[in-house]
Design a protein around this motif. Sequence first.
Motif, short mmCIF file in Angstrom:
data_model
loop_
_atom_site.label_atom_id
_atom_site.label_comp_id
_atom_site.label_asym_id
_atom_site.label_seq_id
_atom_site.Cartn_x
_atom_site.Cartn_y
_atom_site.Cartn_z
N ILE A 1 30.68 42.63 36.36
CA ILE A 1 31.57 41.85 35.77
C ILE A 1 31.18 40.51 35.01
O ILE A 1 31.16 40.58 34.44
CB ILE A 1 33.20 42.16 36.59
N ALA A 2 30.14 40.20 36.26
CA ALA A 2 29.36 38.93 35.63
C ALA A 2 29.13 38.48 34.32
O ALA A 2 28.74 38.07 33.59
CB ALA A 2 28.94 38.45 36.89
N LEU B 1 29.90 36.46 31.41
CA LEU B 1 28.51 35.48 30.83
C LEU B 1 27.78 36.20 29.69
O LEU B 1 26.58 35.03 28.95
CB LEU B 1 27.39 35.27 31.87
N GLU B 2 28.14 36.92 29.04
CA GLU B 2 27.38 37.85 27.80
C GLU B 2 25.85 37.88 28.40
O GLU B 2 25.33 37.38 26.96
CB GLU B 2 27.48 36.99 26.34
N GLU C 1 23.16 33.82 47.72
CA GLU C 1 24.20 32.75 47.95
C GLU C 1 25.62 32.82 47.39
O GLU C 1 26.37 31.67 47.29
CB GLU C 1 23.55 31.11 48.47
N GLY C 2 25.43 33.66 46.69
CA GLY C 2 27.25 33.91 46.56
C GLY C 2 27.65 34.32 44.98
O GLY C 2 28.66 33.20 44.50
N ARG C 3 26.76 33.71 43.85
CA ARG C 3 26.68 33.07 42.53
C ARG C 3 25.69 34.02 42.28
O ARG C 3 24.50 34.09 42.68
CB ARG C 3 26.30 31.61 42.72
N PHE C 4 26.10 34.30 40.87
CA PHE C 4 25.05 35.29 39.62
C PHE C 4 24.81 34.32 38.64
O PHE C 4 25.13 33.94 38.63
CB PHE C 4 26.06 36.65 38.96
N ILE D 1 28.07 31.94 37.45
CA ILE D 1 29.10 32.70 38.11
C ILE D 1 29.51 32.73 40.04
O ILE D 1 28.11 33.46 40.06
CB ILE D 1 30.20 34.12 37.49
N THR D 2 30.43 32.10 40.18
CA THR D 2 30.40 32.92 41.57
C THR D 2 30.80 34.43 42.05
O THR D 2 31.70 34.64 40.70
CB THR D 2 31.06 31.78 42.46
#
Length: 604
Positions: A386-387, A391-392, A402-405, A414-415
Amino acid sequence: ATMAAFARAAHVISATLVNNRVVQAPLETRGALAVWEGEAGRVVLHTGTQMPNRMKSQLLEDLLGADGGAIEIRVGDVGGGFGGKNPIYPEQALTVYAARKLRRSVKWIGERSDAFVSDAHGRDNVSFAELALDSDGHFLAVRVTTHSNLGAYTATGGTVSPTSVVMLPNAYRTPAVHVRVKGMFTNTVPTDAYRGAGRPEVTYVMERLVELAARELGLDPTEIRRRNYIPPEAFPYTTPTGLTYDAADFVPVMEEAMRQADWQNIHHRREEAHRRSRFRGIGMSNYIERCGGGGGLSEAARIQFDADGTATVYSGSMSNGQGHETAFSQIVNERLGLPFEKIRIIEGDTELIQAGLGTGGSWSVPMGGGAIALAADRIVEKARSIAAHALEAAEADLSFDEGRFTVTGTDLSITLEEVARMAHEPSQLPAGMQPGLDEAERFQPENYTFPYGCHICEVEVDPATGKVEIVAYTAVHDFGRALNPLLLEGQVHGGVTQGIGQALLEHTVYDGSGQLLSGSFMDYCLPRADDVPAFRFVPVETPTSRNPLGIKGCGEAGATGAPPAVVNAIVDALGPLGVRNIDMPATPERIWKAIQSVQGGSGS
């Protein structure tokens, strides 16, 4: 093979050893509230149990014969279990039956007096044990015949503890092992699993034999252990009883315990105690334990994200005081980087959680936590897709921390919470992906975990009264990774205290007609704060590969290591008088009589 080893042995050590019957005594007594829900046509049973899903299947399949939707189990906080709340009890079936018949809610709450005569008791066996050694003090074989008191009838798991003898070789190379267990029925409360369920019993037998062998052969108790430890290079090591230990290094753990306990200077403390007319003694016990799953067992978990980014964890395990909410939240926090206020833990509801073992055998965090970790990893993989779509970017170009891509080499990120919100909007998902961020996993380890450790207890005995004071207690353990050191230490403290209780204070007493005389806390002695010292606990962290978290399990370690350490210390204190053994519980009366008997007193 065992008979042949004894035939060629240079030394044979024998002893009759008692594992005394104890009352489990959880803080919360038993209770059952069967709520009739007329519109749904079902009964919801609110009760304290360690194994809600197993209880539901027992009610449906073995007792009441209702359809699967007619009964649900809900369990809130459970005030202690220790194995005694594994089995189903009559009131849990009868309240459900009555609620269905009467079409109204039915409640039963047990009093403490009920608990003494109807909660499953623990332990209660007598073992005749023999250890064969060669001329250099190396173990050749051990054989044991145990008589186990099962009570008036067989409880749900009543035969499990006395026959769980696979850990008898303990930390030692013992080429041949033979064990015979004889169960018998008596007019007493049935016995069932109690913190350790067989491992404390056989560890007590082996560690007392080792101590007796050291004294009879004139060896230091640490030296005889060094000669017989399984060496690090022998792992993985398959015992004669069929277990395969993955890894251990016993000598450094023992030496650290000796250093922490100031073992080498005990003679100074003995002399000082002697000037006060006291006998000072120090005792050691080693243990390695089978726990954390294995044997085909598995545990389930599911993680479901709401649209606001809150994660709900559904665990098949069941807390009864261990702090699962904290431990499981830590796993989700570490794996997914979510803040703790965004994590919700749900256990003990069979309507929401259809599979799960519950808790027992120190498997909740190694297995339940392992299932949560695997489910979290699946969440990350779906969220990564999904991320990447948002973010293409290519999935391979995304890192997660830490919870972020983050797209590698850029500031685009993106979190996970943002991804969770997007997951509930079909228009923001890759083509063909189902909405939601919801993953389930089941973890089934290939083998058990094998935590191990060394306990050292130091005592003073007053020969005039027989009273024992524990003046120091040290425990060094390798539990693998310490997920939460405070919870870990609390588990050790609780287990050691229960072990001290068995060793010194706790004992059920029946008269000749089967009447329980120790039927209340006026007559049955539990350890209090002034019966235990300030514990010295040192964790050694060697992560295991048996589960995704590297955790070995810790729930039963204290209750396993404490009884032989305490009794070995008492016998060490009284050894100069010629006392060879003291049965548990080592009450002041029992110790005073032992002193009188070796000094020629009447002992009356």
